[in-house]
Motif scaffolding. Sequence first.
Motif, short mmCIF file in Angstrom:
data_model
loop_
_atom_site.label_atom_id
_atom_site.label_comp_id
_atom_site.label_asym_id
_atom_site.label_seq_id
_atom_site.Cartn_x
_atom_site.Cartn_y
_atom_site.Cartn_z
N ARG A 56 0.82 -1.21 0.00
CA ARG A 56 0.00 0.00 0.00
C ARG A 56 0.85 1.27 0.00
NH1 ARG A 56 -2.54 -3.77 3.20
NH2 ARG A 56 -4.73 -4.21 2.68
N GLY A 57 2.12 1.11 -0.25
CA GLY A 57 3.02 2.26 -0.20
C GLY A 57 3.64 2.40 1.18
N THR A 58 4.35 3.50 1.39
CA THR A 58 5.02 3.74 2.67
C THR A 58 4.03 3.63 3.81
OG1 THR A 58 6.61 5.20 1.59
CG2 THR A 58 6.41 5.37 3.98
N PHE A 59 4.44 2.97 4.88
CA PHE A 59 3.55 2.68 6.01
C PHE A 59 2.88 3.93 6.55
CE2 PHE A 59 3.07 2.48 10.67
CZ PHE A 59 2.05 1.55 10.73
N ASN A 60 1.57 3.82 6.77
CA ASN A 60 0.76 4.88 7.36
C ASN A 60 -0.13 4.23 8.41
OD1 ASN A 60 -1.58 6.59 7.83
ND2 ASN A 60 -0.85 7.84 6.11
N ALA A 61 0.08 4.58 9.68
CA ALA A 61 -0.62 3.90 10.77
C ALA A 61 -2.13 4.06 10.68
CB ALA A 61 -0.12 4.42 12.12
N SER A 62 -2.62 5.22 10.26
CA SER A 62 -4.06 5.43 10.20
C SER A 62 -4.71 4.56 9.12
CB SER A 62 -4.36 6.91 9.92
OG SER A 62 -3.83 7.31 8.67
N ARG A 63 -3.94 4.16 8.13
CA ARG A 63 -4.46 3.32 7.05
C ARG A 63 -4.12 1.85 7.23
NH1 ARG A 63 -1.25 4.46 1.88
NH2 ARG A 63 0.22 3.18 3.06
N VAL A 83 6.47 -16.19 12.08
CA VAL A 83 6.69 -15.37 10.91
C VAL A 83 6.45 -13.91 11.29
CG1 VAL A 83 5.82 -14.75 8.61
CG2 VAL A 83 6.12 -17.16 9.23
N PHE A 84 7.32 -13.03 10.83
CA PHE A 84 7.12 -11.59 10.94
C PHE A 84 6.89 -11.02 9.54
CE2 PHE A 84 9.40 -12.38 14.88
CZ PHE A 84 8.75 -11.55 15.79
N ILE A 85 5.87 -10.18 9.42
CA ILE A 85 5.57 -9.50 8.16
C ILE A 85 5.74 -8.00 8.38
CG2 ILE A 85 3.84 -9.09 6.38
CD1 ILE A 85 2.54 -11.77 7.33
N LEU A 86 6.65 -7.40 7.64
CA LEU A 86 6.96 -5.98 7.76
C LEU A 86 6.36 -5.23 6.58
CD1 LEU A 86 9.12 -7.47 9.54
CD2 LEU A 86 10.71 -5.62 8.94
N LYS A 87 5.63 -4.18 6.87
CA LYS A 87 5.11 -3.34 5.79
C LYS A 87 6.25 -2.50 5.21
CE LYS A 87 0.35 -3.30 7.45
NZ LYS A 87 0.47 -4.16 8.65
N ARG A 88 5.98 -1.86 4.09
CA ARG A 88 7.00 -1.08 3.39
C ARG A 88 7.61 -0.03 4.32
NH1 ARG A 88 8.63 0.99 -1.78
NH2 ARG A 88 7.28 -0.48 -2.89
N GLY A 89 8.94 0.00 4.38
CA GLY A 89 9.65 1.05 5.09
C GLY A 89 9.63 0.98 6.60
N VAL A 90 9.28 -0.20 7.18
CA VAL A 90 9.26 -0.30 8.64
C VAL A 90 10.39 -1.22 9.11
CG1 VAL A 90 6.78 0.08 8.62
CG2 VAL A 90 7.65 -2.25 8.77
N ARG A 91 10.51 -1.32 10.42
CA ARG A 91 11.65 -2.05 10.98
C ARG A 91 11.22 -2.84 12.21
NH1 ARG A 91 14.87 1.83 15.22
NH2 ARG A 91 13.03 2.88 16.06
N LEU A 92 12.00 -3.87 12.49
CA LEU A 92 12.07 -4.42 13.83
C LEU A 92 13.24 -3.71 14.49
CD1 LEU A 92 11.66 -8.31 13.61
CD2 LEU A 92 9.96 -6.61 14.22
N PRO A 93 12.99 -2.91 15.54
CA PRO A 93 14.07 -2.12 16.13
C PRO A 93 15.20 -2.99 16.66
CG PRO A 93 11.92 -1.44 16.99
CD PRO A 93 11.71 -2.72 16.24
N LEU A 94 16.32 -2.36 16.88
CA LEU A 94 17.50 -3.05 17.38
C LEU A 94 17.17 -3.73 18.72
CD1 LEU A 94 20.51 -3.54 16.84
CD2 LEU A 94 21.00 -1.44 18.11
N HIS A 95 17.28 -5.06 18.75
CA HIS A 95 16.87 -5.83 19.92
C HIS A 95 17.79 -7.03 20.10
CE1 HIS A 95 14.91 -7.82 16.53
NE2 HIS A 95 14.87 -8.92 17.26
N ASP A 96 17.74 -7.61 21.30
CA ASP A 96 18.61 -8.73 21.60
C ASP A 96 17.84 -10.04 21.70
OD1 ASP A 96 17.28 -8.45 24.00
OD2 ASP A 96 19.07 -8.14 25.23
#
Length: 251
Positions: A56-63, A83-96
């Motif tokens: 749907r394009g760059t991630f937009n939380a309201s949409r 399974v992790f599914i990441l929308k366009r342009g998002v991240r799993l932040p730096l984690h351990d």
Amino acid sequence: MTTLIQKVGRLAVKTFRREPKLSATAFNAHYEQLYNLLNTVTTQDLNLDHQLLYDRGTFNASRDGAPVTYMQLYEDSDVTICVFILKRGVRLPLHDHPGMYGLLKVVYGAVSVQSYSFIDTAVEGKQSGLMGSRPLPGVFPANKHQQLKVCASDPACHLCPGEQNIHEIYSLDGPAAFLDVLSPPYGPDERLGMERDCHYYQEIDSSWTAPQLSDGNRVLLVSIPTPSDFWCDQTDYQGPTIGEDGDEHGS
């Protein structure tokens, strides 16, 4: 007939179970077999709904709702398969991944993976004279490894208790999905009498200096709260049920 993802699940359970524990030789053989099998998994094997991968394009939380969708395939006291599914342009932040092994196989799209390994200054200091260079509490020296771009056609990434155990994952050029095998799982660990929490970090600029390693650079990581741009929703797994040999009930 046993499907590929059921074979992966059963082998993951065999590889990472802690009672009875495998010998080092058997563990290495099982791990290598699991790694090779994991490299052949596709979205079809997971029966992954491709509506979850719609761009749907760059991630937009309201949409778009949550930036990341989580899907659990199997979990017991020794292993999590998800399974992790990441929308366009998002991240799993730096984690351990405290004391954990992990295998990450991209099954759709592409991601960048930036990994780090903590440096034990107490041990290293005795070898290299760094005893006086310990940072502040909540700040951890780490080796920053080369950033990787990983596509669905690439083999799985590894992490283990002492190496490349901290990472940040970004989706590239659209949505992405990856299969994770983690052991032991996050959460209460009754065998060790501990809570295995996920902690978040940020790389910081500093004047801390130390000899550079051949496979990366020395940096400092600071512990931070869960980043505000990261949260998950959850979807049900619709693929073949995963369990141990002779167990088709899953978790």
